[in-house]
Write a protein that holds these residues in place. Structure first.
Motif, short mmCIF file in Angstrom:
data_model
loop_
_atom_site.label_atom_id
_atom_site.label_comp_id
_atom_site.label_asym_id
_atom_site.label_seq_id
_atom_site.Cartn_x
_atom_site.Cartn_y
_atom_site.Cartn_z
N LEU A 1 -11.53 -94.59 -10.46
CA LEU A 1 -11.97 -93.92 -9.25
C LEU A 1 -13.03 -92.91 -9.64
CD1 LEU A 1 -8.50 -93.35 -7.58
CD2 LEU A 1 -10.24 -95.01 -6.90
N SER A 2 -14.12 -92.90 -8.91
CA SER A 2 -15.22 -91.99 -9.21
C SER A 2 -15.54 -91.15 -7.98
CB SER A 2 -16.45 -92.78 -9.65
OG SER A 2 -16.16 -93.56 -10.77
N PRO A 3 -14.66 -90.20 -7.66
CA PRO A 3 -14.94 -89.37 -6.49
C PRO A 3 -16.20 -88.54 -6.66
CG PRO A 3 -12.67 -89.10 -7.25
CD PRO A 3 -13.41 -89.86 -8.31
N ARG A 4 -16.92 -88.45 -5.56
CA ARG A 4 -18.14 -87.63 -5.50
C ARG A 4 -18.32 -87.21 -4.06
NH1 ARG A 4 -22.13 -91.05 -3.34
NH2 ARG A 4 -21.67 -93.26 -3.59
N LYS A 5 -19.18 -86.27 -3.84
CA LYS A 5 -19.47 -85.87 -2.46
C LYS A 5 -20.32 -86.95 -1.80
CE LYS A 5 -19.13 -81.52 -0.61
NZ LYS A 5 -18.39 -80.61 -0.45
N ALA A 6 -19.81 -87.52 -0.72
CA ALA A 6 -20.53 -88.57 -0.01
C ALA A 6 -20.14 -88.52 1.47
CB ALA A 6 -20.18 -89.94 -0.61
N GLY A 7 -21.00 -89.08 2.31
CA GLY A 7 -20.76 -89.13 3.74
C GLY A 7 -19.58 -90.02 4.08
N LEU A 8 -18.72 -89.55 4.96
CA LEU A 8 -17.52 -90.29 5.33
C LEU A 8 -17.81 -91.41 6.32
CD1 LEU A 8 -14.46 -90.47 4.98
CD2 LEU A 8 -14.24 -88.90 6.91
N LYS A 9 -18.79 -91.22 7.19
CA LYS A 9 -19.06 -92.21 8.24
C LYS A 9 -19.40 -93.57 7.65
CE LYS A 9 -20.49 -90.88 12.26
NZ LYS A 9 -21.22 -90.41 13.43
N PHE B 1 -17.71 -88.93 15.68
CA PHE B 1 -17.60 -87.69 14.93
C PHE B 1 -18.90 -87.48 14.17
CE2 PHE B 1 -16.17 -90.87 11.91
CZ PHE B 1 -16.67 -90.45 10.68
N GLU B 2 -19.18 -86.20 13.91
CA GLU B 2 -20.36 -85.86 13.13
C GLU B 2 -20.06 -86.18 11.67
OE1 GLU B 2 -22.89 -81.85 12.36
OE2 GLU B 2 -22.20 -82.25 14.43
N ASP B 3 -20.97 -86.85 11.00
CA ASP B 3 -20.72 -87.23 9.61
C ASP B 3 -20.45 -85.97 8.79
OD1 ASP B 3 -20.37 -88.86 7.45
OD2 ASP B 3 -22.48 -89.29 7.12
N MET B 4 -19.58 -86.13 7.81
CA MET B 4 -19.22 -85.01 6.96
C MET B 4 -19.21 -85.44 5.51
SD MET B 4 -15.30 -84.77 8.30
CE MET B 4 -15.35 -85.58 9.89
N MET B 5 -19.64 -84.55 4.67
CA MET B 5 -19.63 -84.79 3.24
C MET B 5 -18.23 -84.49 2.72
SD MET B 5 -22.61 -85.91 2.71
CE MET B 5 -22.87 -85.90 0.96
N VAL B 6 -17.65 -85.49 2.07
CA VAL B 6 -16.28 -85.38 1.60
C VAL B 6 -16.23 -85.85 0.15
CG1 VAL B 6 -13.91 -86.18 1.98
CG2 VAL B 6 -15.43 -85.87 3.92
N TYR B 7 -15.37 -85.22 -0.62
CA TYR B 7 -15.18 -85.59 -2.01
C TYR B 7 -14.31 -86.85 -2.05
CZ TYR B 7 -14.24 -84.93 -6.98
OH TYR B 7 -14.16 -85.10 -8.33
N HIS B 8 -14.93 -88.02 -2.31
CA HIS B 8 -14.19 -89.28 -2.37
C HIS B 8 -15.00 -90.35 -3.10
CE1 HIS B 8 -16.84 -90.15 1.04
NE2 HIS B 8 -16.43 -91.41 1.05
N ASP B 9 -14.32 -91.42 -3.47
CA ASP B 9 -14.97 -92.60 -4.04
C ASP B 9 -15.24 -93.52 -2.86
OD1 ASP B 9 -15.28 -95.32 -4.99
OD2 ASP B 9 -14.56 -94.62 -6.94
N PRO B 10 -16.50 -93.65 -2.42
CA PRO B 10 -16.78 -94.43 -1.22
C PRO B 10 -16.27 -95.86 -1.26
CG PRO B 10 -18.70 -93.13 -1.83
CD PRO B 10 -17.71 -93.01 -2.95
N ARG B 11 -16.44 -96.53 -2.39
CA ARG B 11 -16.01 -97.93 -2.49
C ARG B 11 -14.50 -98.08 -2.33
NH1 ARG B 11 -15.64 -101.62 -7.78
NH2 ARG B 11 -14.93 -103.51 -6.75
#
Length: 163
Positions: free
Chosen positions: A12-20, A46-56
Motif C-alpha cells: 500500500l502506498s498511501p499519499r495525498k490524493a483526490g477522493l472523488k 461532494f466537493e473533492d477532498m485531498m485524503v491520505y490514501h492509496d488510490p488504487r
C-alpha cells in the motif's frame, strides 16, 4: 489479492490524493453489472477532498463493497455513496442491501459469507469484505457495518485525512 496482501507482495502506498477520482474508479468497476440489474448507483455530490490514501487499493476496497451491494440487491433498487470530511478522517458510506444484524460482527472476517439465503446461493469466497478491512486498516483507516437510515445496511469506511 488477499494472499498477495498478506504475503506483503502488495504494498500500500498511501499519499495525498483526490477522493472523488478514487470513488469514480470504483463505481466504474461495477457500473455494467448494476446496469444489467437495473440498479441505480447514486453518488451524493461532494466537493473533492485531498485524503491520505492509496488510490488504487482504496478504489479496490470500495469496489468490493459496491460489488457485494450490486450482487445481492434486488433488481430496480438504488445504492447510495456518500463522502464526508471530519476533522481527522473522511467517512465513505455505501448504503445497500440488508445484511442480517447477527452477521455484522463477522462479515469482515476471512471466508465469512453471511447467513442470508441469497448470499449462500450465490458465488463467492467470502474474502471481499475481509480485503476491504485489510486495505483500509493498512492505511490507518477502518470499516464497519451499521443499519441504514431507511432499510438495508450501511458500510462505513474511514480514512485519515493526514498521516
Amino acid at each position: 489479492n488477499v494472499s498477495r496482501l498478506e504475503a506483503d507482495m502488495i504494498k500500500l502506498s498511501p499519499r495525498k490524493a483526490g477522493l472523488k477520482e478514487t470513488l469514480l474508479r470504483a463505481v466504474n468497476g461495477v457500473y455494467i453489472k448494476a446496469e444489467e440489474k437495473n440498479i441505480e448507483i447514486e453518488m451524493c455530490e461532494f466537493e473533492d477532498m485531498m485524503v491520505y490514501h492509496d488510490p488504487r487499493w482504496t478504489a479496490e476496497a470500495v469496489l468490493n463493497v459496491l460489488d457485494n451491494a450490486v450482487k445481492y440487491s434486488p433488481e430496480k433498487t438504488k445504492i447510495k455513496i456518500r463522502a464526508e470530511r471530519f476533522v481527522s478522517y473522511v467517512l465513505i458510506e455505501v448504503e445497500g442491501i440488508g445484511i442480517l444484524k447477527k452477521d455484522y460482527p463477522d462479515i469482515f472476517k476471512r471466508f465469512y459469507r453471511g447467513t442470508n439465503p441469497e448470499v449462500e446461493q450465490s458465488e463467492g469466497a467470502g474474502v471481499g469484505l475481509y480485503l476491504v478491512r485489510r486495505i483500509l486498516e493498512g492505511q490507518g483507516g477502518s470499516v464497519r457495518a451499521d443499519s441504514a437510515r431507511r432499510k438495508g445496511t450501511l458500510i462505513q469506511m474511514m480514512l485519515p485525512v493526514h498521516q
